[in-house]
Design a protein around this motif. Sequence first.
Motif: not given
Length: 713
Positions: A607, A650-651, A653-655, A657-658, A672
């Motif tokens: 991430l 958390t959200k 970091d996910e975005g 990466n996605e 972030r």
Amino acid sequence: MFSKKYIFLLFVALLSSCSQYKNGPLSKSWHNTNAKYNALLIAREDYKIANEIIIENDKENYEEVLPIFRRIDSTQLDTAKLYLIDAIKKSSIIAERHSNSKHLDEAYLLLGKARLKKQEIFNALETFKYVNTTSKSANAKTEAMIWLMRTYIENDDLASANQVSDLLKTQKLNSANKALFLSTKAYFHQRQNESALAVVFLDEALKTMKRGNEKARLHFIVAQLYEQLNQVVLARKNYNYVLKNKPDYNLEFNAKLGLLSTQSLAKNTALTYEKMLEDRKNQDLKSKIYYKMGDTENRKSNFPLAIEYFNKAVAYSVDNPIEKAFTYKALGDLYFEKLLDYESAGIYYDSTLITLPKSEVDKTNLGQKALFLNDFIRYKRAYDLEDSLQKLASMNPAELDFKLEQMILEKKNQQKKELEKTEQNSVLKTSNVGNLPKDMKRWILYDPVESIKARNEFVRLWGNRTLEDNWRRGEKTMGSFSIKIEKETIDSASIAKSAKEAAALLDEKVALEKKELDQEKKELLRKIPTSNMQKMASKRKQEEALFQIAKIYKLKFNDEEKAKENFNLLLQKFPKSVYEPEALYYLAIMNNQGNEFETKLLKDYPLSSFARQLKKGSVKLSKDKESEAQNFYAKAFQLYDSESFDLALTKIDEGLNEYVGSQIEDKMAMLRIMILKKGSNKDQYIISLNDFLRSYPSSDLILKAKELLAVLK
């Protein structure tokens, strides 16, 4: 009367038939003669003299690869400028008054060349374009295109120069134009630091050139380029060609030095250098000889002797600041790369910048290197200091006490030596005495203990005499017998008193030194990390210093080998370091794709922004994916707005990466940063800010990131 009128009409008819707008044989002959033997003759001579002045004033630095075409510097034209102006005027006359002359193309070409040398780039371009468009001569058109290419190169418009070069490849070239084109093509590649291509074209150009000093100079450049490419045999071959092509003495001298410097290091070149130093013709060239001697010893790894010769080269470089500056640079490189003495290297780089003319400073990266070296020294000192403090912390008390005492005494001895050296140099500078002893000490009266010792010695030999003139003759009537008695009659009380004074003073001095030693020990003990918290803080400082050192090697000095070495050392000494993702990223991009560092970064820190940088490549998202990213960002922002910072982090970091490569990736990265700002992890916050500056330099949010970082500092 009739005859006079007839003669006048005949004269008018002749003049009218000689108009530049007519193409009759009489008109052409008249304008050809006037163009060739008036304006063009003077223009040629002016241009030739201007070139000679430019060559004479151009003090070339033979320690660097010479430019294929001599530098054009409008600020140093001086007298040459007057001749160039006159050449422009005279060649313009042919265009204005003799437009039907067969010398018109030559006049325009001469006009363009003079304008180029005078640094009138735009006018030169227009002139060469005009010749290429209007001339009826294929050779004149081709020559104009070659000079057009040269003008683009001088103007740093390499894209346009390359386009002209592509057109010239299709043209049929005569011998002179072929040599000129190949030389210009070589110059084009030289300006792009493509030595291998430059030397190929220049080698080919030399095959069609006539013998002379200019050909000798180009052979010298070919030799330098081959030497740069580690083709020593071909370099020596071309240095020998220089000597065969009637070079001037300066070029001949440097070619001989080139031959010497490319000899095997196993051969003894010292005798040859010594002969060159003794040659009366080389009295003004000693600095160059000493520079080559220093360079030879440097390549032999005989560094003390190399430094000695380089310093002699500096001493003899009186009238050539560029030569002196590059000798300082050689010393700086030696200390930096070979001796790892970064402070001395910094001093020599600073000296280089001070000595180098301002017009030359911008052509090197020395200014930046000297600036970055200061940061490097700061981090290197910090790393070494923490390393030595940690070693001291691991010792037992007795061993530590002994070690600290050794360190303090060693430091004092060093300071004493430096003081004596300074005083000795000061005396040597002010004294007229030619040879003073090397072991010269301070004046005895400045040392009270030594002064008392000397006084006791005097009393032992001569007695306790009153301070007065002619003290030796105080009892001269008694003769030599009286003096002998006086010598033997020693005032024991006075000696005893003096001895006590000396002993007391000595004891006081010893006690004072012991007190100072104990005080310095306490100061050092305060710095030694003893508690776990202090040890962790020390390791943290060392970790940051090592990371910054590795980054400076990579980003500032462009030394990838040293950068790899220090990044690897960081990973070994500080596992799970806060800088590990970035260190892995740099190691990944410095090695081939699919390496262990890339694998570890993507596995352990999927991430992180550094993992995203590796994955990004040339990713382009579809419109649906971009809309999805927008919606995802809105949800993450709602969590941030409602102060659910852990969930928001958390959200986001996910975005990140996605949606790698999305149009709002920089907004996600900034969100972030804002979430981290609200948290307690200051290290991650700082790392993310610096990462944002590097990863999104063209983002609209870059100013915001700089402001946040400025507030921290």
